[in-house]
Design an enzyme around this catalytic site. Structure first.
Site, mmCIF file in Angstrom:
data_model
loop_
_atom_site.group_PDB
_atom_site.id
_atom_site.type_symbol
_atom_site.label_atom_id
_atom_site.label_comp_id
_atom_site.label_asym_id
_atom_site.label_seq_id
_atom_site.Cartn_x
_atom_site.Cartn_y
_atom_site.Cartn_z
ATOM 1 N N ASN A 130 -10.184 -0.464 -0.685
ATOM 2 C CA ASN A 130 -8.737 -0.270 -0.567
ATOM 3 C C ASN A 130 -8.065 -0.800 -1.845
ATOM 4 O OD1 ASN A 130 -6.026 -0.427 0.038
ATOM 5 N ND2 ASN A 130 -6.313 -1.372 2.049
ATOM 6 N N HIS A 138 -4.148 7.189 2.572
ATOM 7 C CA HIS A 138 -4.409 5.854 2.036
ATOM 8 C C HIS A 138 -5.829 5.443 2.421
ATOM 9 C CE1 HIS A 138 -4.086 1.777 0.899
ATOM 10 N NE2 HIS A 138 -3.990 1.296 2.119
ATOM 11 N N CYS A 147 0.822 -1.227 0.000
ATOM 12 C CA CYS A 147 0.000 0.000 0.000
ATOM 13 C C CYS A 147 0.849 1.267 0.000
ATOM 14 C CB CYS A 147 -0.938 0.004 1.202
ATOM 15 S SG CYS A 147 -2.106 -1.344 1.147
HETATM 16 O O1 UT7 Z 1 -4.076 -1.303 3.485
HETATM 17 C C1 UT7 Z 1 -3.301 -1.849 4.494
HETATM 18 C C2 UT7 Z 1 -3.749 -1.473 5.805
HETATM 19 N N1 UT7 Z 1 -4.950 -2.184 6.184
HETATM 20 C C3 UT7 Z 1 -5.652 -1.704 7.157
HETATM 21 O O2 UT7 Z 1 -5.292 -0.674 7.653
HETATM 22 C C4 UT7 Z 1 -6.850 -2.466 7.648
HETATM 23 C C5 UT7 Z 1 -6.976 -2.236 9.116
HETATM 24 N N2 UT7 Z 1 -8.031 -2.972 9.781
HETATM 25 C C6 UT7 Z 1 -9.348 -2.702 9.599
HETATM 26 O O3 UT7 Z 1 -9.721 -1.912 8.773
HETATM 27 C C7 UT7 Z 1 -10.323 -3.381 10.531
HETATM 28 O O4 UT7 Z 1 -9.646 -4.008 11.568
HETATM 29 C C8 UT7 Z 1 -11.246 -4.412 9.841
HETATM 30 C C9 UT7 Z 1 -12.239 -3.700 8.951
HETATM 31 C C10 UT7 Z 1 -10.438 -5.405 9.038
HETATM 32 C C11 UT7 Z 1 -12.055 -5.181 10.876
HETATM 33 O O5 UT7 Z 1 -12.811 -4.284 11.682
HETATM 34 P P1 UT7 Z 1 -12.795 -4.382 13.256
HETATM 35 O O6 UT7 Z 1 -13.681 -3.343 13.748
HETATM 36 O O7 UT7 Z 1 -11.363 -4.356 13.717
HETATM 37 O O8 UT7 Z 1 -13.468 -5.774 13.495
HETATM 38 P P2 UT7 Z 1 -12.878 -7.054 14.246
HETATM 39 O O9 UT7 Z 1 -11.817 -7.699 13.456
HETATM 40 O O10 UT7 Z 1 -12.579 -6.680 15.664
HETATM 41 O O11 UT7 Z 1 -14.125 -7.999 14.264
HETATM 42 C C12 UT7 Z 1 -15.325 -7.690 15.017
HETATM 43 C C13 UT7 Z 1 -16.394 -8.698 14.701
HETATM 44 C C14 UT7 Z 1 -15.917 -10.137 14.780
HETATM 45 O O12 UT7 Z 1 -16.979 -10.918 15.304
HETATM 46 P P3 UT7 Z 1 -16.997 -11.352 16.837
HETATM 47 O O13 UT7 Z 1 -15.730 -12.123 17.061
HETATM 48 O O14 UT7 Z 1 -17.059 -10.075 17.614
HETATM 49 O O15 UT7 Z 1 -18.238 -12.178 16.922
HETATM 50 C C15 UT7 Z 1 -15.689 -10.502 13.355
HETATM 51 O O16 UT7 Z 1 -15.817 -11.886 13.121
HETATM 52 O O17 UT7 Z 1 -16.858 -8.510 13.377
HETATM 53 C C16 UT7 Z 1 -16.797 -9.740 12.672
HETATM 54 N N3 UT7 Z 1 -16.554 -9.477 11.270
HETATM 55 C C17 UT7 Z 1 -17.524 -9.275 10.377
HETATM 56 N N4 UT7 Z 1 -18.862 -9.303 10.489
HETATM 57 C C18 UT7 Z 1 -19.590 -9.079 9.395
HETATM 58 C C19 UT7 Z 1 -15.346 -9.336 10.638
HETATM 59 N N5 UT7 Z 1 -15.548 -9.064 9.337
HETATM 60 C C20 UT7 Z 1 -16.889 -9.031 9.161
HETATM 61 C C21 UT7 Z 1 -17.704 -8.813 8.035
HETATM 62 N N6 UT7 Z 1 -19.046 -8.833 8.198
HETATM 63 N N7 UT7 Z 1 -17.192 -8.551 6.809
#
Ligand code: UT7
Length: 333
Positions: free
Chosen positions: A290, A260, A118
């Site tokens: 992204n 980004h 990225c």
């Molecule tokens: O370009 C390179 C840099 N990349 C980034 O900077 C990405 C950085 N990270 C992020 O943008 C976020 O961490 C994500 C969007 C990937 C994830 O969001 P989050 O708020 O950190 O969610 P999480 O990983 O803490 O997950 C929360 C919940 C989980 O369920 P439980 O364990 O609480 O039951 C996940 O399984 O959300 C669930 N979950 C989803 N639910 C519905 C994760 N992805 C999804 C989804 N739809 N697509």
């Protein structure tokens, strides 16, 4: 007697190219345990572009380059160097840049890829800056081009909803000027200790490509989302402040930030720390997701074309990506 003025590196044209095909959150809902609401609330993304068969980093990159050259009023045969920033090259080798060179007819250019995921575009700008400011070259094309969709695990809802495809390009020219204009400075960093935080583990060097490795799902992107999120906010803010300080400028001097486009919440957190009003922050991830190394040059091109960036504006680019890698660049437009 003619006074020798310092060399500057100025962006004289921008361009971008997106695949036609749109995949919305509602489309993803049909095959994945996710919802439009979750994706919008947690990321800000509503839809993304996905490459069709025949589209690749080189085809999208070449078209973005042609558009940047037209905007700059430049001919392909005058380009000295082509840097393609991509983590989704067309083939293992030769470089995607060589395909772009052939496609656009940039016969005298030296062409090569850089791999900083990225952060690639900011790293690429930084290389171009050195060649132009040293006086070695006159005209350099920097392209960010990605087809991230090819590396997605379409069953992994935590990653496949985030990414999209596209390309953006800029033409940079050497310009002699007393005034600090163009690319004022670039600041780039890496931390290989965190290489596994965002990785496509399948490769070609450690082991031969095998059917087993493909079946084991090694050729798809894996990400520690939360950890990446936290470090992105911290490093993008830190390196932005460093770029300002380096130029004896402050947050108040900024006119536009082109961050980004990984997650709307990351962008908001960085903007808040920089005390930037949201009207000055370019966001297009709602439409594109992204696009990796293409994200900043696409956003830059859209901001220029929609007049959100104007002559003399102070523009900040800031990014974090796999590697880890991160960086910022300050531009007096
Ligand atoms: O370009 C390179 C840099 N990349 C980034 O900077 C990405 C950085 N990270 C992020 O943008 C976020 O961490 C994500 C969007 C990937 C994830 O969001 P989050 O708020 O950190 O969610 P999480 O990983 O803490 O997950 C929360 C919940 C989980 O369920 P439980 O364990 O609480 O039951 C996940 O399984 O959300 C669930 N979950 C989803 N639910 C519905 C994760 N992805 C999804 C989804 N739809 N697509």
């Amino acid at each position: 007697m003619n006074k020798h003025l310092p060399n500057r590196a100025r962006i004289t044209g921008t361009g971008s190219c997106l695949p036609e095909r749109i995949v919305t959150n509602l489309d993803l809902e049909k095959t994945l345990d996710t919802s439009d609401q979750w994706i919008r609330e947690r990321t800000g993304i509503i839809e993304r572009r996905i490459a069709e068969k025949g589209e690749s980093s080189s085809t999208l990159g070449a078209e973005a380059a042609r558009r940047a050259l037209t905007a700059a009023g430049e001919k392909p045969e005058d380009i000295d160097m082509i840097i393609v920033c991509t983590s989704t090259p067309d083939v293992i080798y030769p470089s995607t840049a060589c395909f772009v060179q052939r496609e656009i007819g940039a016969s005298k250019a030296v062409a090569y890829d850089i791999s900083a995921v990225c952060s690639g575009f900011v790293f690429g700008l930084s290389i171009a800056e050195q060649y132009l400011k040293s006086g070695r070259y006159e005209t350099i094309l920097v392209i960010g081009a990605e087809v991230n969709s090819r590396l997605m695990d379409w069953t992994d809802r935590s990653t496949c909803i985030l990414f999209g495809d596209g390309a953006g390009a800029v033409v940079l020219k050497r310009e002699e000027s007393e005034e600090p204009v163009g690319l004022l400075s670039s600041h780039i960093y890496s931390d290989g200790n965190r290489a596994e935080m965002l990785i496509v583990p399948g490769g070609i060097g450690r082991e031969t490509i095998s059917r087993q490795a493909v079946e084991d799902n090694l050729y798809t992107l894996k990400m520690e989302g939360q950890a990446t999120f936290k470090v992105a906010v911290k490093k993008m803010t830190e390196v932005s402040l460093e770029a300002l300080e380096h130029n004896n400028l402050t947050k108040e001097n900024l006119n536009v930030v082109v961050p980004h486009q990984a997650n709307r919440r990351i962008i908001s957190a960085v903007a808040e720390k920089l005390k930037m009003d949201s009207s000055k922050v370019i966001v297009n991830l709602d439409k594109l997701g992204n696009t990796g190394g293409a994200s900043i040059p696409i956003a830059l091109d859209q901001a220029v074309k929609s007049n959100r960036i104007k002559r003399d504006d102070l523009v900040l680019l800031t990014v974090l990506g796999a590697g880890l890698t991160w960086g910022a660049a300050l531009i007096r437009w």
